[in-house]
Design a protein around this motif. Structure first.
Motif, PDB file in Angstrom:
ATOM      1  N   ASP A 169       3.636  -1.140  -8.352  1.00 38.58           N
ATOM      2  CA  ASP A 169       4.306  -0.092  -7.575  1.00 38.58           C
ATOM      3  C   ASP A 169       4.638   1.116  -8.450  1.00 38.58           C
ATOM      4  OD1 ASP A 169       4.095  -1.870  -5.513  1.00 38.58           O
ATOM      5  OD2 ASP A 169       6.244  -2.340  -5.422  1.00 38.58           O
ATOM      6  N   TYR A 170       5.073   0.878  -9.675  1.00 34.09           N
ATOM      7  CA  TYR A 170       5.410   1.957 -10.607  1.00 34.09           C
ATOM      8  C   TYR A 170       4.188   2.826 -10.917  1.00 34.09           C
ATOM      9  CZ  TYR A 170       6.405   4.076 -15.170  1.00 34.09           C
ATOM     10  OH  TYR A 170       6.538   4.947 -16.223  1.00 34.09           O
ATOM     11  N   LEU A 171       3.041   2.200 -11.099  1.00 37.08           N
ATOM     12  CA  LEU A 171       1.838   2.938 -11.467  1.00 37.08           C
ATOM     13  C   LEU A 171       1.128   3.605 -10.302  1.00 37.08           C
ATOM     14  CD1 LEU A 171       0.256   0.496 -14.061  1.00 37.08           C
ATOM     15  CD2 LEU A 171       1.296   2.718 -14.508  1.00 37.08           C
ATOM     16  N   TYR A 172       1.085   2.919  -9.140  1.00 35.08           N
ATOM     17  CA  TYR A 172       0.199   3.379  -8.070  1.00 35.08           C
ATOM     18  C   TYR A 172       0.890   3.883  -6.810  1.00 35.08           C
ATOM     19  CZ  TYR A 172      -3.228   1.105 -10.989  1.00 35.08           C
ATOM     20  OH  TYR A 172      -4.009   0.747 -12.045  1.00 35.08           O
ATOM     21  N   LEU A 173       2.111   3.492  -6.561  1.00 35.60           N
ATOM     22  CA  LEU A 173       2.787   3.910  -5.338  1.00 35.60           C
ATOM     23  C   LEU A 173       3.779   5.005  -5.672  1.00 35.60           C
ATOM     24  CD1 LEU A 173       3.398   0.464  -3.617  1.00 35.60           C
ATOM     25  CD2 LEU A 173       1.469   2.035  -3.362  1.00 35.60           C
TER      26      LEU A 173
END
Length: 91
Positions: free
Chosen positions: A39-43
């Motif tokens: 979630d941190y990287l892609y959302l």
């Protein structure tokens, strides 16, 4: 073209700066798990309105700055050093 007022060098054109991303995102703890890092990287949010962003003044003092910029009009309302805080205004 944006004019970004560097606290160290004065107002400069955006070509002297490199955009580094959203300054409000917090890295998860090392033991947070795979889903938290995904979630941190892609959302990421794609806000319409004011956002605090990281910019680096590559063509000048090379400092990392927090810039309060409107994502629709590209108006720059505030700039702070990396250790200072910038508040997002209400609508």
């Amino acid at each position: 073209m944006l004019r970004i007022p560097c606290p160290h060098c004065g107002a400069r054109d955006e070509v002297e700066f490199t955009y580094r991303g959203d300054a409000t995102v917090t890295r998860p703890a090392p033991d947070a798990g795979v889903d938290a890092f995904h979630d941190y990287l892609y959302l990421r949010r794609n806000p319409r309105g004011w956002q605090v962003e990281w910019w680096q003044h590559n063509g000048g003092c090379r400092a990392f700055l927090k810039v309060l910029r409107h994502t629709v009009t590209h108006e720059v309302r505030g700039v702070a050093t990396a250790t200072e805080t910038l508040e997002v205004p209400e609508a």
